[in-house]
Write a protein that holds these residues in place. Structure first.
Motif, PDB file in Angstrom:
ATOM      1  N   THR A 102      28.851  34.669  47.887  1.00 48.39           N
ATOM      2  CA  THR A 102      29.118  35.260  49.189  1.00 48.39           C
ATOM      3  C   THR A 102      27.822  35.488  49.939  1.00 48.39           C
ATOM      4  OG1 THR A 102      30.149  37.134  50.346  1.00 48.39           O
ATOM      5  CG2 THR A 102      29.052  37.605  48.253  1.00 48.39           C
ATOM      6  N   ALA A 103      27.881  35.343  51.253  1.00 46.76           N
ATOM      7  CA  ALA A 103      26.714  35.633  52.084  1.00 46.76           C
ATOM      8  C   ALA A 103      26.663  37.109  52.457  1.00 46.76           C
ATOM      9  CB  ALA A 103      26.748  34.775  53.355  1.00 46.76           C
ATOM     10  N   GLU A 104      27.827  37.772  52.426  1.00 48.13           N
ATOM     11  CA  GLU A 104      27.914  39.193  52.765  1.00 48.13           C
ATOM     12  C   GLU A 104      28.365  39.966  51.523  1.00 48.13           C
ATOM     13  OE1 GLU A 104      30.313  42.200  55.825  1.00 48.13           O
ATOM     14  OE2 GLU A 104      30.722  40.052  55.822  1.00 48.13           O
ATOM     15  N   PRO A 105      27.486  40.791  50.953  1.00 47.55           N
ATOM     16  CA  PRO A 105      27.842  41.485  49.713  1.00 47.55           C
ATOM     17  C   PRO A 105      28.979  42.487  49.920  1.00 47.55           C
ATOM     18  CG  PRO A 105      25.773  42.326  50.575  1.00 47.55           C
ATOM     19  CD  PRO A 105      26.126  41.132  51.405  1.00 47.55           C
ATOM     20  N   PHE A 106      29.582  42.861  48.801  1.00 47.79           N
ATOM     21  CA  PHE A 106      30.737  43.755  48.818  1.00 47.79           C
ATOM     22  C   PHE A 106      30.329  45.190  48.464  1.00 47.79           C
ATOM     23  CE2 PHE A 106      32.407  39.555  48.360  1.00 47.79           C
ATOM     24  CZ  PHE A 106      33.590  39.569  49.082  1.00 47.79           C
ATOM     25  N   ASP A 107      31.086  46.136  48.994  1.00 48.51           N
ATOM     26  CA  ASP A 107      30.826  47.546  48.706  1.00 48.51           C
ATOM     27  C   ASP A 107      31.381  47.962  47.349  1.00 48.51           C
ATOM     28  OD1 ASP A 107      29.719  48.441  51.438  1.00 48.51           O
ATOM     29  OD2 ASP A 107      31.592  47.414  51.952  1.00 48.51           O
ATOM     30  N   ALA A 108      32.382  47.247  46.871  1.00 50.60           N
ATOM     31  CA  ALA A 108      32.976  47.530  45.563  1.00 50.60           C
ATOM     32  C   ALA A 108      33.537  46.235  44.991  1.00 50.60           C
ATOM     33  CB  ALA A 108      34.078  48.582  45.681  1.00 50.60           C
ATOM     34  N   VAL A 109      33.469  46.119  43.666  1.00 53.36           N
ATOM     35  CA  VAL A 109      33.946  44.914  42.986  1.00 53.36           C
ATOM     36  C   VAL A 109      34.830  45.318  41.815  1.00 53.36           C
ATOM     37  CG1 VAL A 109      33.309  42.839  41.705  1.00 53.36           C
ATOM     38  CG2 VAL A 109      31.907  43.579  43.636  1.00 53.36           C
ATOM     39  N   LEU A 110      35.973  44.672  41.697  1.00 51.91           N
ATOM     40  CA  LEU A 110      36.885  44.824  40.575  1.00 51.91           C
ATOM     41  C   LEU A 110      36.746  43.646  39.625  1.00 51.91           C
ATOM     42  CD1 LEU A 110      39.972  45.731  42.715  1.00 51.91           C
ATOM     43  CD2 LEU A 110      39.312  47.139  40.770  1.00 51.91           C
ATOM     44  N   CYS A 111      36.708  43.935  38.336  1.00 57.02           N
ATOM     45  CA  CYS A 111      36.770  42.882  37.327  1.00 57.02           C
ATOM     46  C   CYS A 111      37.547  43.458  36.145  1.00 57.02           C
ATOM     47  CB  CYS A 111      35.372  42.441  36.916  1.00 57.02           C
ATOM     48  SG  CYS A 111      35.365  41.043  35.769  1.00 57.02           S
ATOM     49  N   VAL A 112      38.853  43.369  36.230  1.00 56.06           N
ATOM     50  CA  VAL A 112      39.741  43.957  35.223  1.00 56.06           C
ATOM     51  C   VAL A 112      40.599  42.831  34.648  1.00 56.06           C
ATOM     52  CG1 VAL A 112      41.532  45.662  34.739  1.00 56.06           C
ATOM     53  CG2 VAL A 112      39.812  46.133  36.497  1.00 56.06           C
ATOM     54  N   GLY A 113      40.330  42.470  33.413  1.00 55.88           N
ATOM     55  CA  GLY A 113      41.075  41.392  32.785  1.00 55.88           C
ATOM     56  C   GLY A 113      40.339  40.070  32.777  1.00 55.88           C
ATOM     57  N   ALA A 114      39.274  39.960  33.583  1.00 57.91           N
ATOM     58  CA  ALA A 114      38.502  38.716  33.619  1.00 57.91           C
ATOM     59  C   ALA A 114      37.165  38.848  32.913  1.00 57.91           C
ATOM     60  CB  ALA A 114      38.269  38.293  35.069  1.00 57.91           C
ATOM     61  N   THR A 115      36.915  40.003  32.306  1.00 57.51           N
ATOM     62  CA  THR A 115      35.616  40.247  31.673  1.00 57.51           C
ATOM     63  C   THR A 115      35.315  39.223  30.596  1.00 57.51           C
ATOM     64  OG1 THR A 115      35.992  42.600  32.064  1.00 57.51           O
ATOM     65  CG2 THR A 115      34.202  42.014  30.586  1.00 57.51           C
ATOM     66  N   ARG A 116      36.310  38.925  29.758  1.00 55.24           N
ATOM     67  CA  ARG A 116      36.097  37.978  28.665  1.00 55.24           C
ATOM     68  C   ARG A 116      35.828  36.576  29.200  1.00 55.24           C
ATOM     69  NH1 ARG A 116      35.141  39.019  23.463  1.00 55.24           N
ATOM     70  NH2 ARG A 116      36.534  37.395  22.734  1.00 55.24           N
ATOM     71  N   ALA A 117      36.506  36.205  30.272  1.00 51.19           N
ATOM     72  CA  ALA A 117      36.297  34.880  30.854  1.00 51.19           C
ATOM     73  C   ALA A 117      34.883  34.715  31.392  1.00 51.19           C
ATOM     74  CB  ALA A 117      37.309  34.633  31.968  1.00 51.19           C
ATOM     75  N   LEU A 118      34.246  35.828  31.729  1.00 50.25           N
ATOM     76  CA  LEU A 118      32.885  35.802  32.246  1.00 50.25           C
ATOM     77  C   LEU A 118      31.847  35.967  31.134  1.00 50.25           C
ATOM     78  CD1 LEU A 118      33.421  37.891  35.491  1.00 50.25           C
ATOM     79  CD2 LEU A 118      32.943  35.455  35.352  1.00 50.25           C
ATOM     80  N   GLY A 119      32.293  36.074  29.883  1.00 51.74           N
ATOM     81  CA  GLY A 119      31.368  36.141  28.763  1.00 51.74           C
ATOM     82  C   GLY A 119      31.173  37.505  28.157  1.00 51.74           C
ATOM     83  N   GLY A 120      31.956  38.516  28.587  1.00 54.22           N
ATOM     84  CA  GLY A 120      31.802  39.865  28.069  1.00 54.22           C
ATOM     85  C   GLY A 120      31.208  40.788  29.121  1.00 54.22           C
ATOM     86  N   PRO A 121      31.113  42.089  28.833  1.00 54.87           N
ATOM     87  CA  PRO A 121      30.645  43.053  29.836  1.00 54.87           C
ATOM     88  C   PRO A 121      29.273  42.731  30.420  1.00 54.87           C
ATOM     89  CG  PRO A 121      31.669  44.208  28.007  1.00 54.87           C
ATOM     90  CD  PRO A 121      31.588  42.766  27.601  1.00 54.87           C
ATOM     91  N   GLY A 136      26.709  50.144  45.916  1.00 58.39           N
ATOM     92  CA  GLY A 136      28.085  49.784  45.603  1.00 58.39           C
ATOM     93  C   GLY A 136      28.499  50.186  44.203  1.00 58.39           C
ATOM     94  N   ALA A 137      29.777  49.990  43.906  1.00 60.80           N
ATOM     95  CA  ALA A 137      30.329  50.368  42.605  1.00 60.80           C
ATOM     96  C   ALA A 137      31.201  49.248  42.074  1.00 60.80           C
ATOM     97  CB  ALA A 137      31.148  51.661  42.706  1.00 60.80           C
ATOM     98  N   VAL A 138      31.330  49.226  40.751  1.00 63.18           N
ATOM     99  CA  VAL A 138      32.115  48.203  40.053  1.00 63.18           C
ATOM    100  C   VAL A 138      33.166  48.890  39.189  1.00 63.18           C
ATOM    101  CG1 VAL A 138      32.026  46.358  38.331  1.00 63.18           C
ATOM    102  CG2 VAL A 138      30.171  46.602  39.995  1.00 63.18           C
ATOM    103  N   LEU A 139      34.365  48.351  39.184  1.00 67.20           N
ATOM    104  CA  LEU A 139      35.384  48.772  38.211  1.00 67.20           C
ATOM    105  C   LEU A 139      35.545  47.648  37.208  1.00 67.20           C
ATOM    106  CD1 LEU A 139      37.535  50.633  37.089  1.00 67.20           C
ATOM    107  CD2 LEU A 139      39.141  49.737  38.790  1.00 67.20           C
ATOM    108  N   LEU A 140      35.102  47.893  35.993  1.00 69.54           N
ATOM    109  CA  LEU A 140      35.120  46.897  34.932  1.00 69.54           C
ATOM    110  C   LEU A 140      36.148  47.315  33.886  1.00 69.54           C
ATOM    111  CD1 LEU A 140      33.300  44.347  34.074  1.00 69.54           C
ATOM    112  CD2 LEU A 140      32.276  45.923  32.452  1.00 69.54           C
ATOM    113  N   GLY A 141      37.127  46.457  33.632  1.00 66.60           N
ATOM    114  CA  GLY A 141      38.124  46.735  32.606  1.00 66.60           C
ATOM    115  C   GLY A 141      37.935  45.804  31.434  1.00 66.60           C
TER     116      GLY A 141
END
Length: 256
Positions: A102-121, A136-141
């Motif tokens: 993205t060219a414009e960053p986000f204020d918050a990001v969700l990653c719930v259920g895709a953590t393993r697909a990305l290689g772990g936390p 910003g803040a992240v919600l990691l599940g």
């Protein structure tokens, strides 16, 4: 039947594709969006975008983007957004979360259920970092190990249903948080799924598949759904129920 089709059917009777109650989802979103409810929210691996749609409905000034490799799930997300009247505030991208930029960053990001697909936390947070605006803040599940996996659990964790593949290499809860800290992030809020939430999620997935299959005419799809339901139910009751947990962490960067 494709794996994505099985997963979609399995989650149709549970509000979120994770072992979290409605109240937990509401509280986590409120904490994630504290001071950010008029900004931009990203969901990596959004599926049918239930997190984003709830957030948009609750916060009229919020804008959202969802990324997922399943086009059918994204079509459902768009239809739901149109029904809720929030379609003009959401963008949906059909691609792998690892490829999103993205060219414009986000204020918050969700990653719930895709953590393993990305290689772990740790790797997931490394991928998320460039997408997040300062402050910003992240919600990691993420799933974690609660005990020594049984032999049956070592052989399979019902990848047909969960899209999580083999979970026997997971860290425990302390190790999961340590990985987050080592990646340069600090938990500012968290929710550890209760036994009731974990059970409700497991029963909803197996029940949804069985219920769907029983309404289908005899054929390969019906048999595939019944096999998936039976396999996951047996795995859950035989060892997974006592071997794995789930934690949702609200994270911010550690400036140190």
């Amino acid at each position: 039947m494709e794996r994505q089709d099985i997963s979609r059917i399995a989650h149709r009777d549970h509000p979120i594709a994770a072992p979290l109650s409605d109240e937990a989802v509401r509280e986590l979103l409120e904490r994630l969006l504290r001071g950010r409810s008029d900004g931009r929210l990203l969901d990596l691996g959004c599926g049918e975008a239930p997190w984003l749609l709830r957030a948009l409905a609750a916060h009229p000034a919020l804008r959202a983007v969802g990324v997922d490799p399943d086009p059918a799930a994204l079509r459902t997300a768009l239809h739901t957004a149109q029904r809720l009247g929030v379609a003009r505030r959401i963008g949906l991208h059909h691609r792998d979360a690892r490829e999103f930029t993205t060219a414009e960053p986000f204020d918050a990001v969700l990653c719930v259920g895709a953590t393993r697909a990305l290689g772990g936390p740790g790797p997931a947070l490394a991928a998320i970092g460039p997408l997040l605006a300062p402050g910003g803040a992240v919600l990691l599940g993420a799933p974690y190990r609660t005990g020594e996996p049984s032999q049956q659990a070592r052989e399979s964790f019902g990848a047909e249903l969960t899209d999580l593949a083999d979970l026997t290499d997971l860290a425990d809860l302390a190790g999961t948080v340590a990985a987050v800290r080592a990646a340069g992030w600090l938990p500012v809020a968290a929710h550890t799924s209760t036994r009731a939430e974990l059970d409700a999620y497991a029963w909803a997935r197996t029940g949804s598949l069985a219920d769907w299959a029983l309404d289908q005419p005899p054929g390969p799809d019906r048999e595939a759904a019944l096999r998936a339901a039976d396999a996951h139910r047996e795995q859950w009751l035989a060892g997974h129920r006592d071997g794995f947990g789930f934690v949702a962490l609200v994270l911010r960067r550690n400036p140190a």
